[in-house]
Each structure stands twice: as C-alpha cells, then as structure tokens.
Design a protein around this motif. Structure first.
Motif, PDB file in Angstrom:
ATOM      1  N   PHE A  77       0.800  -1.227   0.000  1.00 27.11           N
ATOM      2  CA  PHE A  77       0.000   0.000   0.000  1.00 27.11           C
ATOM      3  C   PHE A  77       0.830   1.273   0.000  1.00 27.11           C
ATOM      4  O   PHE A  77       0.568   2.197  -0.771  1.00 27.11           O
ATOM      5  N   SER A  78       1.838   1.321   0.874  1.00 24.57           N
ATOM      6  CA  SER A  78       2.538   2.603   1.014  1.00 24.57           C
ATOM      7  C   SER A  78       3.302   2.950  -0.264  1.00 24.57           C
ATOM      8  O   SER A  78       3.451   4.124  -0.605  1.00 24.57           O
ATOM      9  N   GLU A  79       3.736   1.924  -0.963  1.00 21.32           N
ATOM     10  CA  GLU A  79       4.405   2.156  -2.244  1.00 21.32           C
ATOM     11  C   GLU A  79       3.384   2.654  -3.274  1.00 21.32           C
ATOM     12  O   GLU A  79       3.618   3.616  -4.011  1.00 21.32           O
ATOM     13  N   TRP A  80       2.223   1.983  -3.305  1.00 24.22           N
ATOM     14  CA  TRP A  80       1.134   2.390  -4.201  1.00 24.22           C
ATOM     15  C   TRP A  80       0.753   3.848  -3.942  1.00 24.22           C
ATOM     16  O   TRP A  80       0.580   4.641  -4.867  1.00 24.22           O
ATOM     17  N   TYR A  81       0.663   4.180  -2.670  1.00 24.88           N
ATOM     18  CA  TYR A  81       0.219   5.520  -2.273  1.00 24.88           C
ATOM     19  C   TYR A  81       1.197   6.597  -2.756  1.00 24.88           C
ATOM     20  O   TYR A  81       0.797   7.606  -3.355  1.00 24.88           O
ATOM     21  N   SER A  82       2.487   6.361  -2.527  1.00 27.72           N
ATOM     22  CA  SER A  82       3.496   7.325  -2.974  1.00 27.72           C
ATOM     23  C   SER A  82       3.465   7.475  -4.487  1.00 27.72           C
ATOM     24  O   SER A  82       3.585   8.587  -5.023  1.00 27.72           O
ATOM     25  N   GLU A  83       3.313   6.355  -5.160  1.00 32.04           N
ATOM     26  CA  GLU A  83       3.333   6.384  -6.619  1.00 32.04           C
ATOM     27  C   GLU A  83       2.134   7.160  -7.160  1.00 32.04           C
ATOM     28  O   GLU A  83       2.265   7.945  -8.099  1.00 32.04           O
ATOM     29  N   ILE A  84       0.985   6.931  -6.544  1.00 38.51           N
ATOM     30  CA  ILE A  84      -0.228   7.575  -7.060  1.00 38.51           C
ATOM     31  C   ILE A  84      -0.201   9.088  -6.822  1.00 38.51           C
ATOM     32  O   ILE A  84      -0.657   9.869  -7.664  1.00 38.51           O
ATOM     33  N   LEU A  85       0.360   9.512  -5.708  1.00 41.44           N
ATOM     34  CA  LEU A  85       0.463  10.954  -5.437  1.00 41.44           C
ATOM     35  C   LEU A  85       1.276  11.632  -6.534  1.00 41.44           C
ATOM     36  O   LEU A  85       0.960  12.733  -6.976  1.00 41.44           O
ATOM     37  N   GLU A  86       2.304  10.921  -6.973  1.00 36.30           N
ATOM     38  CA  GLU A  86       3.176  11.479  -7.992  1.00 36.30           C
ATOM     39  C   GLU A  86       2.523  11.399  -9.380  1.00 36.30           C
ATOM     40  O   GLU A  86       2.408  12.394 -10.088  1.00 36.30           O
ATOM     41  N   LYS A  87       2.085  10.180  -9.745  1.00 38.19           N
ATOM     42  CA  LYS A  87       1.591   9.975 -11.112  1.00 38.19           C
ATOM     43  C   LYS A  87       0.283  10.711 -11.387  1.00 38.19           C
ATOM     44  O   LYS A  87       0.053  11.177 -12.497  1.00 38.19           O
ATOM     45  N   ALA A  88      -0.584  10.759 -10.394  1.00 38.83           N
ATOM     46  CA  ALA A  88      -1.857  11.456 -10.608  1.00 38.83           C
ATOM     47  C   ALA A  88      -1.705  12.957 -10.342  1.00 38.83           C
ATOM     48  O   ALA A  88      -2.666  13.706 -10.421  1.00 38.83           O
ATOM     49  N   GLU A  89      -0.494  13.381 -10.016  1.00 39.46           N
ATOM     50  CA  GLU A  89      -0.193  14.801  -9.805  1.00 39.46           C
ATOM     51  C   GLU A  89      -1.044  15.439  -8.709  1.00 39.46           C
ATOM     52  O   GLU A  89      -1.736  16.434  -8.924  1.00 39.46           O
ATOM     53  N   ILE A  90      -0.984  14.809  -7.546  1.00 43.78           N
ATOM     54  CA  ILE A  90      -1.725  15.273  -6.381  1.00 43.78           C
ATOM     55  C   ILE A  90      -0.853  16.184  -5.522  1.00 43.78           C
ATOM     56  O   ILE A  90      -1.239  17.291  -5.180  1.00 43.78           O
ATOM     57  N   TYR A  91       0.329  15.671  -5.184  1.00 52.23           N
ATOM     58  CA  TYR A  91       1.133  16.306  -4.137  1.00 52.23           C
ATOM     59  C   TYR A  91       2.587  15.949  -4.416  1.00 52.23           C
ATOM     60  O   TYR A  91       2.905  14.775  -4.613  1.00 52.23           O
ATOM     61  N   ASP A  92       3.438  16.961  -4.454  1.00 55.91           N
ATOM     62  CA  ASP A  92       4.845  16.734  -4.762  1.00 55.91           C
ATOM     63  C   ASP A  92       5.658  16.768  -3.470  1.00 55.91           C
ATOM     64  O   ASP A  92       5.668  17.778  -2.767  1.00 55.91           O
ATOM     65  N   VAL A  93       6.324  15.670  -3.189  1.00 54.78           N
ATOM     66  CA  VAL A  93       7.045  15.554  -1.908  1.00 54.78           C
ATOM     67  C   VAL A  93       8.476  16.085  -1.979  1.00 54.78           C
ATOM     68  O   VAL A  93       9.183  16.080  -0.974  1.00 54.78           O
ATOM     69  N   ARG A  94       8.895  16.538  -3.160  1.00 52.00           N
ATOM     70  CA  ARG A  94      10.312  16.868  -3.318  1.00 52.00           C
ATOM     71  C   ARG A  94      10.710  18.248  -2.800  1.00 52.00           C
ATOM     72  O   ARG A  94      11.690  18.838  -3.248  1.00 52.00           O
ATOM     73  N   TYR A  95       9.953  18.777  -1.875  1.00 51.52           N
ATOM     74  CA  TYR A  95      10.322  20.062  -1.294  1.00 51.52           C
ATOM     75  C   TYR A  95      11.432  19.830  -0.266  1.00 51.52           C
ATOM     76  O   TYR A  95      11.407  18.824   0.451  1.00 51.52           O
ATOM     77  N   PRO A  96      12.400  20.744  -0.173  1.00 55.86           N
ATOM     78  CA  PRO A  96      13.561  20.458   0.687  1.00 55.86           C
ATOM     79  C   PRO A  96      13.353  20.627   2.194  1.00 55.86           C
ATOM     80  O   PRO A  96      14.306  20.945   2.897  1.00 55.86           O
ATOM     81  N   ILE A  97      12.131  20.435   2.691  1.00 56.20           N
ATOM     82  CA  ILE A  97      11.939  20.322   4.141  1.00 56.20           C
ATOM     83  C   ILE A  97      11.131  19.058   4.370  1.00 56.20           C
ATOM     84  O   ILE A  97      10.078  18.875   3.753  1.00 56.20           O
ATOM     85  N   LYS A  98      11.624  18.211   5.242  1.00 59.54           N
ATOM     86  CA  LYS A  98      10.910  16.994   5.605  1.00 59.54           C
ATOM     87  C   LYS A  98       9.481  17.312   6.057  1.00 59.54           C
ATOM     88  O   LYS A  98       9.275  18.229   6.855  1.00 59.54           O
ATOM     89  N   GLY A  99       8.526  16.548   5.520  1.00 63.10           N
ATOM     90  CA  GLY A  99       7.153  16.733   5.983  1.00 63.10           C
ATOM     91  C   GLY A  99       6.441  17.953   5.404  1.00 63.10           C
ATOM     92  O   GLY A  99       5.357  18.303   5.855  1.00 63.10           O
ATOM     93  N   CYS A 100       7.075  18.594   4.414  1.00 70.53           N
ATOM     94  CA  CYS A 100       6.441  19.721   3.718  1.00 70.53           C
ATOM     95  C   CYS A 100       6.420  19.414   2.229  1.00 70.53           C
ATOM     96  O   CYS A 100       7.409  18.924   1.684  1.00 70.53           O
ATOM     97  N   GLY A 101       5.319  19.685   1.579  1.00 69.59           N
ATOM     98  CA  GLY A 101       5.223  19.406   0.153  1.00 69.59           C
ATOM     99  C   GLY A 101       4.289  20.362  -0.536  1.00 69.59           C
ATOM    100  O   GLY A 101       3.819  21.331   0.056  1.00 69.59           O
ATOM    101  N   VAL A 102       3.999  20.082  -1.795  1.00 70.07           N
ATOM    102  CA  VAL A 102       3.254  21.010  -2.647  1.00 70.07           C
ATOM    103  C   VAL A 102       1.968  20.353  -3.157  1.00 70.07           C
ATOM    104  O   VAL A 102       2.011  19.266  -3.727  1.00 70.07           O
ATOM    105  N   TYR A 103       0.850  21.003  -2.945  1.00 73.19           N
ATOM    106  CA  TYR A 103      -0.396  20.587  -3.580  1.00 73.19           C
ATOM    107  C   TYR A 103      -0.354  21.000  -5.051  1.00 73.19           C
ATOM    108  O   TYR A 103      -0.351  22.201  -5.361  1.00 73.19           O
ATOM    109  N   LEU A 104      -0.315  20.044  -5.942  1.00 75.61           N
ATOM    110  CA  LEU A 104      -0.313  20.319  -7.376  1.00 75.61           C
ATOM    111  C   LEU A 104      -1.732  20.660  -7.833  1.00 75.61           C
ATOM    112  O   LEU A 104      -2.700  20.384  -7.111  1.00 75.61           O
ATOM    113  N   PRO A 105      -1.882  21.251  -9.022  1.00 78.01           N
ATOM    114  CA  PRO A 105      -3.215  21.712  -9.441  1.00 78.01           C
ATOM    115  C   PRO A 105      -4.309  20.645  -9.340  1.00 78.01           C
ATOM    116  O   PRO A 105      -5.400  20.937  -8.836  1.00 78.01           O
TER     117      PRO A 105
END
Lengths: 458, 458
Positions: free
Chosen positions: B3-31
């Motif tokens: 599940f957790s792998e699926w979840y991370s992948e879907i956030l990225e592929k469906a363009e929900i939320y980008d985790v690559r912000y340089p502070i742990k636990g902070c990210g970007v809500y994509l359109p």
C-alpha cells in the motif's frame, strides 16, 4: 473625523477585523469581514481560473539557503524575515523563514517540472498568508506583520514575448477585478529604484484613499530570466537548444479589503458594493400595533421569495426600526426593504439605497426579483462611477520646473492626491523624490499622455 | 504492490502532491490535487455554514506566554512546536509559536467577545495551515510538519447541555461530510490517556486504510470549562450570576484527502467520487481515418452540452485513445464518454464507469444530461457502499480473555483491521495496549452494542 480614526472605528463597529491580538500587526478577521474577503477573493479566483491559471499550495517555510539563493531578492527581504530556529527544544540545522513571498519555494519546484518547451507555459497561483517583520507603524489590513491574504501568481514561459503578453494579461485580470469592486486605480511602471527585488520591471496599481494618500493595491512583475538562471529553470527549445524560462509574478493582498472599506465608506459607516456585501438585502418589518402578524407574514414571504437569489437577511429583532436602519447602514448593506402595513395595503414595497441614501417604491409583484437584481447592478455601477469621480478629482497635472516645486509640495501636503508631471527624461530620477518630498509612483499614461506620477503613499 | 508504495506512486503519477520540497514533511499541492482539496473542503464549508458556524481567520503566530497558559494543553504540544525567535536580525522579546492548533489564540479573543449569556453561543471555524515538528516518520498528507489544510471549529455555550448538543451536531456534520465522500468510519470515545490535551473527552472518527491500519480522520472534543477558566471566558447568566463558558472544538485535516485517495483507489490508480473529481466526465473522441471531422464535431457538441452542468474535459490530444483511457483512469475520472463514428451513426453514446470498469450505451438525445447526472449519483453511492463493505470486512468481534491474546495479536499483525472486544470495564485501561501490542481506539458502538475498539493505527 480624520480618516485613520474613521477607519479604525469602522473596522471595530462593523465587525470586520479585531486588532486586539497580542502581537503587533496581527489581528483577527471577524465573520462579517471574513465574508467580504471570501466574496472578493472568489472574484479574483474566477478571473484567474478562466484565464488558465491553476490554483496550488506551496509550503510556508523556506530553508535559509533557498531564500538566500537570489542575491537581490534576499537583500530586499532579509531585514523583514521571521526566522524559525527551533522545533520543540531542538535547534534546527537550517533556519527556516516564514515566507515573505513565494518566488523561492515555487521556482525551486518549477525547476523539477520544466524540462522541455511543451512543459510551458506554467501559470500558477495560491492564496496564502505571508509574513513581514515590519518595523514601520503597522495598520490593520494595510501594513501587517501577518498578511493574512496574499494572492500570488507565478508564471513561466518559453519566450520573452510570451512573458510580455502575460504581464498584459495580468494587468487585464487586475483591472477587471478592481472594476468589479469599484476601486479606481492608476497603473504605473515603477521606477528602477522601487521595483520588486529581482525583477526586470514592476507595473503597479495604486488607488487613492480618502485622505489623499495613495495605496499600492496590486503589482505585476516581469522577472525576465533572472530567477530562472538562479533556480536553473532550463528547458529544451523546439530547435533542440537550451534556454532559461521567462517568468512573471503578480500579487494582490488584504489591502484590497482595506480599499473596499476606505473608498466606498462614508460618515455613516461602510457602504459595500453588492458584489461583495455579506448581506445584499436586509428586510426590516415596520411593526404597528394590531398589524404585527400581517407585516411579519409579508416580510417572511418576501424573504422566502428572495433568499435563493440574493444574500438576504430578515431582521426580526425586537428593537425600534430606526436602530435597525442605523445598524445596517453602518454595516454597509446596499439595499434595505421596509415592509409596513400601509405599503402592504397599496401593494408596494419601499426600498432604500445605501449608496445614494434614497428611498423609492416598487410594486410588490412578480417582477420584484428582476427589479432587485437591476437595482443591485445599478448600485455596483454607481458606486464605481462615484469612486472614479473622487479619484479623478485627486489627480492634478503640473508642468515641472524649479519654480513649481513649492506649489507641488504644497498640493502634496495639503490636498495630497497624485500629481502628474508631463514626462521629461532628465528629471526622472530618485532625487526628484527629495525635491518634492514625496514618492515617485513611476511612469503612467493618463488620458493618452505620458506622465511621471508623484504622491504621498501609504 | 504494498500500500505505502502504491500511495506514494499515485500521489506522484496522478499529480496530487509533490514531496520533493527540501523540508521533511512539507510538500506542494499540485493543481489536480488542489482541486480535490477545494471540492472536498467546499462540502464541509457548506455543512458548517448551514449549521450556523461563522468562518473567520486568526493569526498564525502565538506568543509563548499565550500558548503556555493552559498547562495540560501546552504539555501535549511543547515538544512539537516550531519557534520563531528572530525578526530579521533582531531577537524577539517574546518567542512566537507557529500554531499547532488554535485554541489559545481563539479563546484569548473569545474572552473579549463574551460578556453576557446573549453573546452565546459562538460557533466559529477557520481553514488554515498548522505546524508540528514531527519527530516520527512523516507521510504525505498523513503526517506532515506543515498541515496545509486544517479545518478547526471552536464553540462556546452558556450551558453544559448546549455544549453536549454541540458535540452531537459536530458528529452529525462530520458523518454527512464523510458520507458525501464515501469514506467509512468508526466513531469512538477516545480513552482518557489518549484524549485531546485539555479536553474533558474526545470523540474520534477512524477509517481503515487498505493495509488494514486505522487512520484518525476527525475529532470532536468537549472541552468543558477547562479552557474557559484558563482564558477567563466569563459571562453573566440570565439570573445575574457569573459562569464560565462551556466549549467544544473539532477538526478535520488533509488526512481526508489522503483517505479519498487510499479508500477508493485501485491498481489502475485513483478512483474519485464524482462529488470531488476535478474532472467528472472526460470525452475521448475515437478518430478514424476519413471520419475525423464528424467525430470531433460530435465531441465538441457533447462538450458544449455538458460543460455548464458538469466538470467536463474534452481530450483532443493527438495520441492513441488507449493511452488517453489509461491516463484518465489513473487520474480517477469517474465517467468517460467515448465518441466514435459507429455510435454517431446509431445515435448512441458509449459511457465507461471508472468505479466498476464497465461500458454501457445510452441514447444521444435530450435526456443525456439527466442520464449523466443519474449515473454520477449512482457512482457516488456505489463507491460509498463498496467502501463500507470493505470496511466492515475489516472489523472482527473477539471476546476477550487471556487465552485469546495471541489470536488478537495475530489478527492485528496479519489482516490488521479493527478488533472489537465486548466492553468490560475491568480490562479497559492502558495496559491493554501493551498486551495486544496495538492501540486502543476507545469505546464504540457497533450495530447497537458497546465495544472496546483495538487497532494498529497510522
């Protein structure tokens, strides 16, 4: 009453914003004020959505090294940044800034998103809180330490021309926004010494407050490739080369709420354009002994008729109508319906327009909804026109020469407003500010001619 | 896939939320993710407005002495608070906390607003960002350092009974909210050792994620007079006496977005309930040689017919239909319209339902809009029912005695889910958690009986 005193009083009495929070420059949007904010920002949201902008949300915290990346930019903000240094009792490895604005977090991410020209344009916006450690005198909704509402848009494009077009689109969007709110504006190209830190140039919207001082209410920046170079926003061009993205950004803040209040209000209190009024129509039943039921029934009937179409409130409090009238005039409700036994007999309804403070009657028939709608539109339009008349009266054209300096200083310290000096390159420099003891807003076009705009600013 | 792998992948592929912000636990809500958030929080906003809650906005910064005022409350948060210590280069006189939650700023102001019983009730809410310096493993939208979306409501009442009623109203509002999103829940009264710091008691909504672990998605706290005493929220009672206000508060966070994704998604990607889908209907033209124009014209005709009524997108990209199908299934679009030359000839339209992955045909006639609306409602309903079936399958009732401990531990580490133990007072204590190596969610009612709920939680 002096404007600033009037303004403080109205914020409190109309229940817009409570300043009594124990941090300087931080306050509370009260329910009534929040609704004005909600309706106002719904307008800009719609305008941005319609022009292909995507709403997003970026982190509020910015690592020190990220914020410091663009040299000029950080210089413009470093004295005003709040710094987070501890998480719980643990000192942080890297200090975190509360965003003063979001170029750095957004452009850091854009680098990851932009690879090839087909990834462009990107047009994003967000509506967020931002922070400035203001050392100047703070003023509610005007100069805050927590700017509670900052609508910032950020775009990236494949060509300089497209970025140029984007600046024009942003200006059009903002014009429509301020027009909808009936807020007049002068658009200037800010002088070099007053542009956004890191920008090629800045276009700004200024309005004029009742005390004659100008208020910057919106800015549009052409960033050129400055930030793209710093943040390495690089894309493959159609011919296989590489280029840096061309960027723009533009913002609107709580000042737009301050402007709605200041520009339209009068000695009786708020006067709200129907488009943002939390209550567009208030119904006040005029109760006479023996006629209570007939009046209340009619009031409820009208309420039910209007409630799906307008933001309407039936004031059934057990107090004198006169007090109700005062309350709702203070709160700026644009239209009041009075319902009394006599009108009911005659099949009439009495309306009161807040903007011109006049009563008139219309028939209580099936055209009521249309009549109300027309009247509310008329009020929006009239308030806008009246605001522009006042605005234009504040603008004076003065030819510049050394002998005129005293006259200019005089105008700026007495009537204030904006002085427009026909553009002459040789006088357009920072020393002009010292000479006239005021700010240079920049270069503006007014009725087809080019001027240097000068004013006492907020 | 785990599940957790699926979840991370879907956030990225469906363009929900980008985790690559340089502070742990902070990210970007994509359109795309932001739109899901927007539609979801519009629902709760409407529910709160309809029940007489007023939206407001309070400052994000809290002075140290204010945050520390309520002893238990601060103990619950002090290790997790971010501290601002500097403004520019200047050390601040008083450290400022980034709000972990807003009881202290709000109740400080309530003291100023409450004088007499007629000032009550006050029912406020705000939708804001909050901060926790999480030392645990962070997860996007689940455990964040910047909680980007926290809907917190705060109320004050003149009597204990009214506060009790408010807790019930809040629970009803949340039920309606989660029902609208098709998210199943178990409502528990949290144990004493796990209630909100400073509360009398806490009612919590937990859902179950596909991996069988429970996720707290909403909480409702009865604060009694604890905070009112600390913050001196005192009012004059009808008989002229004095009393402290009775308070409640309740919250919902980004976790609701995580739940929409996790609960409804499948191996093909997102599957969004129409009520929150950024695109409810996607139109895919099936282009055949020589029929390009007839197909595209029909597609545009359908698009124009539907666009004012639904969130509809016409996918006219120049790629194979199969790829378009995959893209939109991944993004969870609930309904797809395929338009091909054959259907046009037959006066038919082919629809594909994402939730059951089935195609069906309807007539291309004036009833199309009604048909679409009915189908979208059916999808909402079906997704909810299916989610509840999965949820119920995760719940097991086990009588508790020492010999059952291994069985319970087994279930909780293999299938996970929730174990309901028929309520016995003597076993209801913190040691139970150690025995079963899981968390006690609290006391719950399930199909009319009273249980102790146990689970592995997020």
């Amino acid at each position: 009453m002096e404007f600033s005193e009037w303004y403080s009083e109205i914020l409190e009495k109309a229940e817009i914003y409570d300043v009594r929070y124990p941090i300087k420059g931080c306050g509370v949007y009260l329910p009534y004020g929040f609704k004005i904010r909600r309706y106002a920002f719904e307008i800009i949201r719609k305008l941005l959505d319609e022009t292909g902008h995507d709403e997003t949300l970026f982190p509020m915290l910015i690592p020190e090294d990220l914020l410091a990346k663009e040299g000029e930019h950080i210089k413009g903000f470093e004295d005003e940044v709040y710094w987070v240094t501890h998480g719980g009792k643990t000192p942080l490895d890297v200090k975190l800034a509360l965003r003063p604005t979001s170029e750095t977090p957004i452009y850091h991410m854009m680098k990851l998103w932009v690879k090839v020209h087909t990834d462009l344009p990107i047009k994003l916006y967000q509506i967020v809180n931002t922070f400035r450690y203001e050392t100047k005198h703070t003023r509610p909704l005007i100069r805050l330490r927590e700017i509670m509402t900052f609508k910032e848009a950020h775009t990236a494009h494949a060509t300089k021309e497209e970025a140029e077009e984007q600046v024009k689109e942003a200006i059009e969007v903002y014009k429509k926004f301020f027009d909808a709110l009936g807020i007049p504006y002068l658009i200037s190209k800010r002088p070099e010494w007053d542009k956004f830190p890191g920008a090629e140039y800045t276009m700004a919207f200024d309005t004029i407050f009742p005390d004659g001082r100008t208020m910057q209410i919106g800015t549009v920046h052409n960033l050129g490739q400055n930030f793209a170079k710093t943040f390495e926003i690089i894309f493959e061009t159609p011919d296989g080369g590489k280029d840096y993205a061309y960027q723009t950004c533009y913002g609107i803040s709580d000042r737009v709420i301050a402007s709605i209040i200041a520009i339209h209000g009068d000695e009786k209190g708020l006067s709200l354009p129907p488009i943002v009024a939390p209550i567009q129509v208030v119904i006040v039943p005029l109760i006479f002994k023996g006629k209570e039921e007939i009046v209340m029934n009619k009031a409820k009937e009208i309420y039910n008729l209007l409630k799906d179409k307008f933001r309407v409130h039936l004031d059934d409090r057990d107090i004198r109508p006169g007090r109700k009238f005062n309350d709702w005039e203070l709160k700026g409700v644009p239209l009041r319906i009075e319902i009394g036994p006599k009108d009911i007999e005659n099949g009439k309804i009495t309306l009161f327009r807040r903007d011109i403070e006049e009563k008139f009657q219309i028939g209580d028939n099936e055209e009521l909804i249309d009549e109300m709608e027309k009247t509310l539109n008329t009020i929006n339009e009239n308030m806008k026109n009246r605001a522009w008349e006042k605005f234009d009266a504040f603008i004076k054209i003065v030819e510049f020469n050394e002998s005129k300096i005293d006259e200019i200083k005089n105008i700026l310290s007495e009537e204030r407003g904006v002085i427009l000096i026909p553009y002459v390159e040789s006088i357009y420099n920072e020393e002009l500010e010292d000479k006239v003891e005021a700010s240079v807003l920049g270069i503006t076009e007014y009725k087809g001619d080019k001027y240097i705009a000068i004013a006492r600013t907020y």
